[in-house]
Design a protein around this motif. Structure first.
Motif, PDB file in Angstrom:
ATOM      1  N   TRP A 101       0.673  -1.099  -0.106  1.00 14.74           N
ATOM      2  CA  TRP A 101      -0.230  -0.501   0.132  1.00 14.74           C
ATOM      3  C   TRP A 101       0.782   1.110  -0.357  1.00 14.74           C
ATOM      4  CZ3 TRP A 101       0.417  -3.381   3.991  1.00 14.74           C
ATOM      5  CH2 TRP A 101       1.510  -3.071   5.031  1.00 14.74           C
ATOM      6  N   GLY A 102       0.377   2.426  -1.106  1.00 13.03           N
ATOM      7  CA  GLY A 102       0.979   3.224  -1.106  1.00 13.03           C
ATOM      8  C   GLY A 102       1.281   4.141   0.552  1.00 13.03           C
ATOM      9  N   ILE A 103       2.000   5.343   1.303  1.00 11.30           N
ATOM     10  CA  ILE A 103       1.910   5.684   2.435  1.00 11.30           C
ATOM     11  C   ILE A 103       2.730   7.032   2.036  1.00 11.30           C
ATOM     12  CG2 ILE A 103       3.260   5.902   4.296  1.00 11.30           C
ATOM     13  CD1 ILE A 103       3.749   2.732   4.353  1.00 11.30           C
ATOM     14  N   GLU A 104       3.826   7.474   1.104  1.00  8.65           N
ATOM     15  CA  GLU A 104       4.067   8.956   0.074  1.00  8.65           C
ATOM     16  C   GLU A 104       4.519   8.197  -0.442  1.00  8.65           C
ATOM     17  OE1 GLU A 104       7.975   9.228   3.658  1.00  8.65           O
ATOM     18  OE2 GLU A 104       6.804  11.400   2.992  1.00  8.65           O
ATOM     19  N   GLY A 105       4.241   9.148  -1.437  1.00 10.03           N
ATOM     20  CA  GLY A 105       5.346   9.453  -2.747  1.00 10.03           C
ATOM     21  C   GLY A 105       4.740   8.875  -3.823  1.00 10.03           C
ATOM     22  N   GLU A 106       5.013   8.961  -5.047  1.00  2.08           N
ATOM     23  CA  GLU A 106       4.877   8.243  -6.206  1.00  2.08           C
ATOM     24  C   GLU A 106       5.117   7.682  -6.341  1.00  2.08           C
ATOM     25  OE1 GLU A 106       4.356  11.773  -9.713  1.00  2.08           O
ATOM     26  OE2 GLU A 106       3.921  12.514  -7.850  1.00  2.08           O
ATOM     27  N   GLY A 107       4.516   6.453  -7.448  1.00  2.00           N
ATOM     28  CA  GLY A 107       5.070   5.569  -8.397  1.00  2.00           C
ATOM     29  C   GLY A 107       5.032   4.394  -8.706  1.00  2.00           C
ATOM     30  N   VAL A 108       5.403   3.216  -9.212  1.00  2.00           N
ATOM     31  CA  VAL A 108       4.880   2.626  -9.994  1.00  2.00           C
ATOM     32  C   VAL A 108       4.953   1.190  -9.860  1.00  2.00           C
ATOM     33  CG1 VAL A 108       4.592   1.622 -12.130  1.00  2.00           C
ATOM     34  CG2 VAL A 108       3.725   3.799 -12.161  1.00  2.00           C
ATOM     35  N   LEU A 109       4.309   0.484  -9.094  1.00  2.00           N
ATOM     36  CA  LEU A 109       4.374  -1.152  -8.983  1.00  2.00           C
ATOM     37  C   LEU A 109       4.388  -2.092 -10.048  1.00  2.00           C
ATOM     38  CD1 LEU A 109       4.489  -3.700  -7.166  1.00  2.00           C
ATOM     39  CD2 LEU A 109       2.145  -3.608  -6.876  1.00  2.00           C
ATOM     40  N   ILE A 110       5.231  -2.830 -10.723  1.00  2.00           N
ATOM     41  CA  ILE A 110       5.596  -3.431 -11.814  1.00  2.00           C
ATOM     42  C   ILE A 110       5.389  -5.572 -11.469  1.00  2.00           C
ATOM     43  CG2 ILE A 110       7.336  -4.007 -13.626  1.00  2.00           C
ATOM     44  CD1 ILE A 110       8.704  -0.802 -12.780  1.00  2.00           C
ATOM     45  N   LEU A 111       4.369  -5.313 -12.259  1.00  2.00           N
ATOM     46  CA  LEU A 111       4.386  -7.071 -11.727  1.00  2.00           C
ATOM     47  C   LEU A 111       4.454  -7.938 -13.121  1.00  2.00           C
ATOM     48  CD1 LEU A 111       0.247  -5.588 -10.331  1.00  2.00           C
ATOM     49  CD2 LEU A 111       2.830  -6.257  -9.211  1.00  2.00           C
ATOM     50  N   MET A 112       5.416  -9.438 -12.805  1.00  2.00           N
ATOM     51  CA  MET A 112       5.349 -10.270 -13.311  1.00  2.00           C
ATOM     52  C   MET A 112       4.858 -11.375 -13.458  1.00  2.00           C
ATOM     53  SD  MET A 112       9.138 -10.350 -15.859  1.00  2.00           S
ATOM     54  CE  MET A 112       9.926 -11.230 -14.537  1.00  2.00           C
ATOM     55  N   ASP A 113       4.217 -12.092 -14.676  1.00  2.00           N
ATOM     56  CA  ASP A 113       3.652 -13.353 -13.800  1.00  2.00           C
ATOM     57  C   ASP A 113       4.688 -14.067 -14.655  1.00  2.00           C
ATOM     58  OD1 ASP A 113       3.398 -13.920 -16.712  1.00  2.00           O
ATOM     59  OD2 ASP A 113       1.440 -13.902 -16.885  1.00  2.00           O
ATOM     60  N   GLU A 114       4.789 -15.776 -14.631  1.00  2.77           N
ATOM     61  CA  GLU A 114       5.713 -16.673 -14.424  1.00  2.77           C
ATOM     62  C   GLU A 114       5.900 -16.818 -16.058  1.00  2.77           C
ATOM     63  OE1 GLU A 114       6.582 -20.263 -11.625  1.00  2.77           O
ATOM     64  OE2 GLU A 114       4.130 -19.218 -11.870  1.00  2.77           O
ATOM     65  N   ASP A 115       5.295 -15.614 -16.790  1.00  6.98           N
ATOM     66  CA  ASP A 115       5.083 -16.474 -18.357  1.00  6.98           C
ATOM     67  C   ASP A 115       5.406 -15.075 -18.912  1.00  6.98           C
ATOM     68  OD1 ASP A 115       4.119 -19.133 -19.133  1.00  6.98           O
ATOM     69  OD2 ASP A 115       1.917 -17.602 -18.614  1.00  6.98           O
ATOM     70  N   ARG A 116       6.316 -13.994 -18.391  1.00  8.64           N
ATOM     71  CA  ARG A 116       6.819 -12.710 -18.237  1.00  8.64           C
ATOM     72  C   ARG A 116       6.034 -12.040 -19.639  1.00  8.64           C
ATOM     73  NH1 ARG A 116      12.104 -12.089 -17.471  1.00  8.64           N
ATOM     74  NH2 ARG A 116      12.276 -11.078 -19.207  1.00  8.64           N
ATOM     75  N   ASN A 117       4.949 -12.269 -18.784  1.00 14.55           N
ATOM     76  CA  ASN A 117       3.544 -10.159 -19.054  1.00 14.55           C
ATOM     77  C   ASN A 117       3.570  -9.557 -17.497  1.00 14.55           C
ATOM     78  OD1 ASN A 117       2.611 -12.170 -21.236  1.00 14.55           O
ATOM     79  ND2 ASN A 117       1.515 -13.833 -19.396  1.00 14.55           N
TER      80      ASN A 117
END
Ligand code: S6P
Ligand code: ZN
Length: 191
Positions: A101-117
């Protein structure tokens, strides 16, 4: 009468304070191979801190049924046009899930599955992210201030960094024309 006691752990003024709190500091020099622009990397002081993690590790690592709790402080910065980011990992027990969960600031959570999507979710104060089974996760700071986010994960999840260290994510978060872009990685080592 039953006793009412004080908790032995506090999250106060942005800091995790109390028993069984462990801190990890990751500097540029600890993150070999993470960023792809080596010329830009060589211009940065190797002692520059990229992120710190304070974790409340009350349980024995590997115990089924327990939880761990951590706060990550990811500094603003870039290597070339790639934002400062965490190493990223799958869980060693691949089906173990996690909340961010985001607390302060901004960014991106990058998610990748086992097929590399790959996909990205914006992190901001109040954002909540459920990281499902089998999903590698990494966070990049796209802002000009510290990005801090909380995490809660099972104490038997473990961390697998090797796959990411070897193959990377299939996309990198870069600043292109002033915008954060999740660009296909040119280093597609996964053939
Ligand atoms: C642990 C959780 C976070 C990360 C932290 C640093 O499961 O996902 O506490 O450990 O954000 O990232 P990394 O990829 O270096 O462990
Ligand atoms: Zn995790």
């Amino acid at each position: 009468m039953k006793k009412i006691i004080l908790p032995n752990i506090y999250y106060s003024n942005g800091l995790l304070i109390g028993n069984n709190v462990e801190k990890v500091v990751r500097k540029i020099k600890d993150l070999n191979g993470l960023f792809d622009d080596e010329a830009s990397l060589n211009k940065i002081d190797p002692d520059t801190i990229v992120y710190e993690v304070s974790s409340h590790l009350e349980e024995k690592e590997g115990r089924e049924g327990g939880l761990f709790f951590g706060i990550t402080y990811l500094y603003p910065g870039k290597v070339g046009n790639e934002y400062f980011m965490t190493k990223g990992h799958y869980h060693a027990k691949i089906d173990r899930t996690e909340y961010y969960w985001g607390i302060e600031g901004e960014g991106v959570l990058i998610l990748m599955d086992e097929d590399r999507n790959v996909c990205g979710e914006k992190i901001f104060p109040g954002s909540l992210h459920y990281i499902k089974s089998g999903i590698a996760h990494r966070v990049a700071n796209t802002g000009t201030q510290i990005l801090s986010f909380g995490a809660c994960w099972p104490s038997d999840a473990g961390h697998c960094y090797d796959t990411i260290a070897k193959n990377g994510f299939s996309a990198r978060l870069r600043e292109i024309n002033g915008t954060a872009v999740l660009e296909d990685s040119k280093k597609l080592l996964y053939v």
